[in-house]
Scaffold this active site. Structure first.
Site, mmCIF file in Angstrom:
data_model
loop_
_atom_site.group_PDB
_atom_site.id
_atom_site.type_symbol
_atom_site.label_atom_id
_atom_site.label_comp_id
_atom_site.label_asym_id
_atom_site.label_seq_id
_atom_site.Cartn_x
_atom_site.Cartn_y
_atom_site.Cartn_z
ATOM 1 N N TYR A 53 0.827 -1.203 0.000
ATOM 2 C CA TYR A 53 0.000 0.000 0.000
ATOM 3 C C TYR A 53 0.868 1.262 0.000
ATOM 4 C CZ TYR A 53 -4.047 -2.918 1.298
ATOM 5 O OH TYR A 53 -5.048 -3.872 1.334
ATOM 6 N N GLY A 216 -18.256 0.940 -3.058
ATOM 7 C CA GLY A 216 -19.083 2.131 -2.880
ATOM 8 C C GLY A 216 -20.478 2.001 -3.454
ATOM 9 N N GLY A 220 -24.065 4.166 -2.408
ATOM 10 C CA GLY A 220 -24.427 5.261 -3.300
ATOM 11 C C GLY A 220 -23.268 5.885 -4.053
#
Length: 321
Positions: A53, A216, A220
């Protein structure tokens, strides 16, 4: 916050696991620290990261950020179950990747330096390495455990057969073996139910669900293009699932609950699930999801969710007699 045992171990972890993939490249250090502090205050004791990451900041950047947060207040280390991962490429070097015994050892040492700690609570294999035999993997993990550098071993993105093979080898050597599998699992993507979840339940392996909001979509994202998976990817997925998402949103409205909360609560109602990873980009996103563990869904709601997002079922019954 509520807690569950990590697989068949006696270790207790929070039902919400704080994922840190956005920390550094998309979330500033200051806001990342705020989210980490909020997590501790809310009772979240499970923090997940990976050596790769870092995004635009380069591999290892997120582990270094976490290390700075832990160093800022050394008492934090004893309050968290710290998890990181090994497998993904860390450089152009042909051996600086995968699950060879050499790379596992070197990658663990590098993660310890970046994190500024003397041990990792949960060391996870980020992906299957089909070239690495189980004996080589366990040789490396046994050595790290003997050296006191790691405590538990987990997998991530493994198929059911690989989970079974690794744990059979572990049992033959009287090892604890894998204690958890971190798997893609949410209302939209339920293929883990075919073989991964049954394998984990059979071996007493806890399941940590990543992408609980389907990038997501279940919160929404198709109308709020600020998430990590915004743009064409989210629009395409939203189009394919438009009917189901509309029905889901309507159900959540009738319940008077935010869709994201319902999606995570559904996961926590599924057999074998230990924790759901939430990977916030902003502090307010994280705060909005902390109520999910306390949201109880009755059998009627669970049945309605199955009707909107049909279950895969277990293999082979899902596709054969």
């Amino acid at each position: 916050m509520r807690y569950r045992r990590l697989g068949r171990t006696a270790l207790q972890v929070s039902e919400i696991c704080l994922g840190t993939m956005n920390f550094g490249p998309l979330t500033s250090q200051a806001e990342s620290f705020d989210i980490l502090n909020d997590a501790l205050e809310a009772g979240v004791n499970f923090i997940d990261t990976a050596d790769q990451y870092g995004g635009r900041l380069g591999v290892g950047a997120t582990e270094r950020l976490l290390g700075e947060w832990l160093t800022e207040d050394p008492s934090r280390r004893d309050r968290v179950v710290l998890a990181t991962k090994v497998h993904e490429p860390m450089s152009a070097d042909v051996n600086d990747r995968g699950l060879s015994a050499r790379h596992i050892q070197n990658a663990c040492d590098a993660s310890l330096r970046r994190l500024g700690v003397d041990h990792i609570d949960l060391y996870q294999m980020h992906h299957i390495d089909r070239a690495a035999p189980p004996e080589e993997i366990w040789q490396a993990m046994d050595r790290l455990i003997a050296q006191g550098k790691i405590t538990y071993v987990g997998s991530s993105n493994f198929p059911g057969w690989a989970i079974a093979r690794l744990n059979e080898r572990a049992m033959a050597g009287q090892r604890l073996g894998l204690v958890c599998e971190q798997s893609l699992y949410n209302l939209v993507e339920r293929r883990a139910e075919l073989e991964v979840l049954p394998a984990c339940q059979a071996y007493g392996i806890g399941v940590i669900a990543w992408s609980p909001l389907a990038g997501g979509l279940l919160a929404g994202a198709s109308t709020d293009p600020s998430g990590r998976r915004s743009g064409a990817q989210v629009r395409d997925a939203a189009g394919i699932n438009a009917g189901r998402l509309a029905a889901f949103t309507a159900l959540c409205a009738r319940l008077g609950q935010a869709p994201g909360l319902v999606a995570i609560a559904w996961l926590l109602h599924q057999p074998g699930i230990t924790s759901a990873i939430v990977g916030p980009r902003r502090r307010d996103q994280f705060a909005a999801l902390l109520e999910a563990p306390g949201l109880d869904l009755d059998e009627t709601v669970l049945r309605q969710l199955d009707e909107i997002f049909p279950a895969c079922g277990a293999a082979p019954e899902a596709y054969a007699w």
